[in-house]
Scaffold this active site. Structure first.
Site: not given
Ligand code: NAD
Length: 398
Positions: A51, A53, A112, A140, A225, A235, A273, A275
């Site tokens: 899902t 990023y 993971a 995440a 972020y 944050y 974003l 998510t």
């Molecule tokens: P998300 O919730 O969409 O994706 C999380 C992913 O992690 C999923 O694929 C999920 O299956 C996987 N996951 C969670 N626990 C797990 C585990 N124990 N084992 C295996 N997989 C596992 O989150 P996102 O918003 O895409 O965040 C991803 C990264 O991007 C994070 O580090 C987040 O801090 C960073 N980020 C997010 C934003 C935002 O606004 N969404 C902005 C900047 C940075």
């Protein structure tokens, strides 16, 4: 069954298989419309690939670089009469599209953070790809079990030092109100850092390097972020920010370890974003709603796929250089942080109330995006049709 959204707080407990597939197809369509990129990694491991990023990273690697990808995620498989999680359907759809395009794609569904999954992934790399050229770390999670002592750490979203009162929105009901959050304890700060910091990223790189499955010149990237002042207390200066500082410090340590291989490690600061992860953070959804309106008005709005396509096209590959900030981080949040955008957010912020939420912010866009995460509201999908939630996929139940 007829599959409808069932929203519970900041999560939707159902997901639509065809809707998720349409979402993945539209992201693939966007990447293809931008064309193939030069000097892309050919064998890519994405940790957190189902899902947000991570999914976007997997799609860009595959469809802008023809990469073979291994995706790791933790998702719920469907059962007779019960839907799986969105990430499960996204990954099934991604694999089907990648295979149809003649690309290698395999996924590992499980924790993971565990040694078992790390070993399974290493075995899969050895058997199918030999080595990987890039590792995207995009987890995440609300908790992590430490494989060394079996202890489970919980991540919290709290300020540090003092309680914090700020505006927030109940995105479901459209009610804007003040929320007061008590400061985190030292234990909560440590546990959040253990979950969302860089320790597990480094453990992955150590394990991959020790197994000899990192190719010479391998690059690893993780996401972070920063955001504007209105979100700092919860944050950047809060528990999650402390974890992100730890993640950013891990990049330096990993870069040092990869140097003999000619490898590189980066943290990329991405845009805020909608998510599954960000919708759980207080204050942030209201900020995102205001941000979306302003960025859409100026024609510079981006979603995960546009952000990651630009990351690879203009920072990592394609003849581009990472253009690091003074702290050594890649910035792809440049449009979000543009002074005109942030000044406008600061103007809107104090004025937003329940009554003017719809007109001052893009709460409607926020809600639409949120439902799309679970495969609802996509064009061309018949949501009234009888739908089998059980979709075949080449990965197990985790
Ligand atoms: P998300 O919730 O969409 O994706 C999380 C992913 O992690 C999923 O694929 C999920 O299956 C996987 N996951 C969670 N626990 C797990 C585990 N124990 N084992 C295996 N997989 C596992 O989150 P996102 O918003 O895409 O965040 C991803 C990264 O991007 C994070 O580090 C987040 O801090 C960073 N980020 C997010 C934003 C935002 O606004 N969404 C902005 C900047 C940075």
């Amino acid at each position: 069954m007829i599959i409808k959204p069932k929203v519970r707080g900041f999560i939707c407990i159902t997901a639509h298989p065809q809707g998720c597939a349409a979402n993945v197809a539209s992201q693939i369509g966007y990447v293809k419309s931008k064309g193939l990129l030069d000097a892309m990694p050919r064998r890519v491991l994405v940790i957190g690939a189902s899902t947000g990023y991570g999914l976007a990273s997997r799609i860009v690697a595959a469809f802008a670089g023809n990469a073979g990808t291994i995706g790791v995620f933790f998702e719920k498989p469907p059962e007779e009469g019960r839907t799986g999680s969105a990430g499960w359907y996204n990954s099934a759809a991604f694999e089907a599209e990648a295979h149809a395009a003649g690309l290698y794609a395999r996924s590992v569904n499980g924790d993971a953070f565990s040694d078992t999954i790390k070993r399974q992934v290493i075995d899969r790399i050895k058997a199918d790809l030999g080595q990987v050229d890039a590792v995207i770390y995009s987890l995440a999670s609300p908790r992590r079990t430490d494989p060394r002592n079996g202890e489970t750490y919980k991540s919290v979203l709290k300020p540090i030092g003092a309680s914090y009162t700020a505006k927030t929105v109940d995105t479901d009901k459209g009610i804007v109100s003040d929320i007061t959050i008590e400061p985190a304890t030292d234990l909560e700060i440590r546990e959040t850092t253990a979950v969302m910091g860089g320790e597990d990223w480094e453990m992955w790189i150590d394990a991959l390097a020790a197994a000899g499955v990192l190719a010479p010149g391998a690059t690893t990237v993780s996401y972070s972020y920063i955001g504007p002042k209105v979100t700092w207390a919860i944050y950047r200066n809060g528990t999650i920010g402390r974890a992100k500082e730890n993640l950013e410090a891990a990049a330096a340590s990993i870069a040092h370890k990869l140097a003999p291989l000619g490898g590189r490690a980066y943290v990329s600061i991405n845009k805020a974003l909608v998510t599954q992860a960000s919708s759980a953070i207080p204050v942030v959804p209201l900020y995102i709603s205001a941000l979306y309106r302003l960025m859409k008005e100026k024609g510079i709005h981006e979603g995960c796929i546009e952000q990651i396509q630009r990351l690879f096209a203009q920072r990592l590959c394609n003849g581009a250089s990472p253009q690091l900030d003074v702290e050594g981080r890649i910035r792809i949040d440049d449009l979000e942080m543009r002074p005109d955008i942030q000044e406008a957010v600061e103007k809107i912020w104090p004025a937003v109330t329940t009554e003017n939420l719809e007109s001052l912010t893009d709460i409607a866009g926020y809600r639409k995006e949120f439902l799309r995460l679970f495969g609802f509201g996509l064009e061309g999908v018949d949501y009234e049709a009888e739908t089998n939630p059980v979709v075949p996929a080449g990965f197990g139940g985790g």
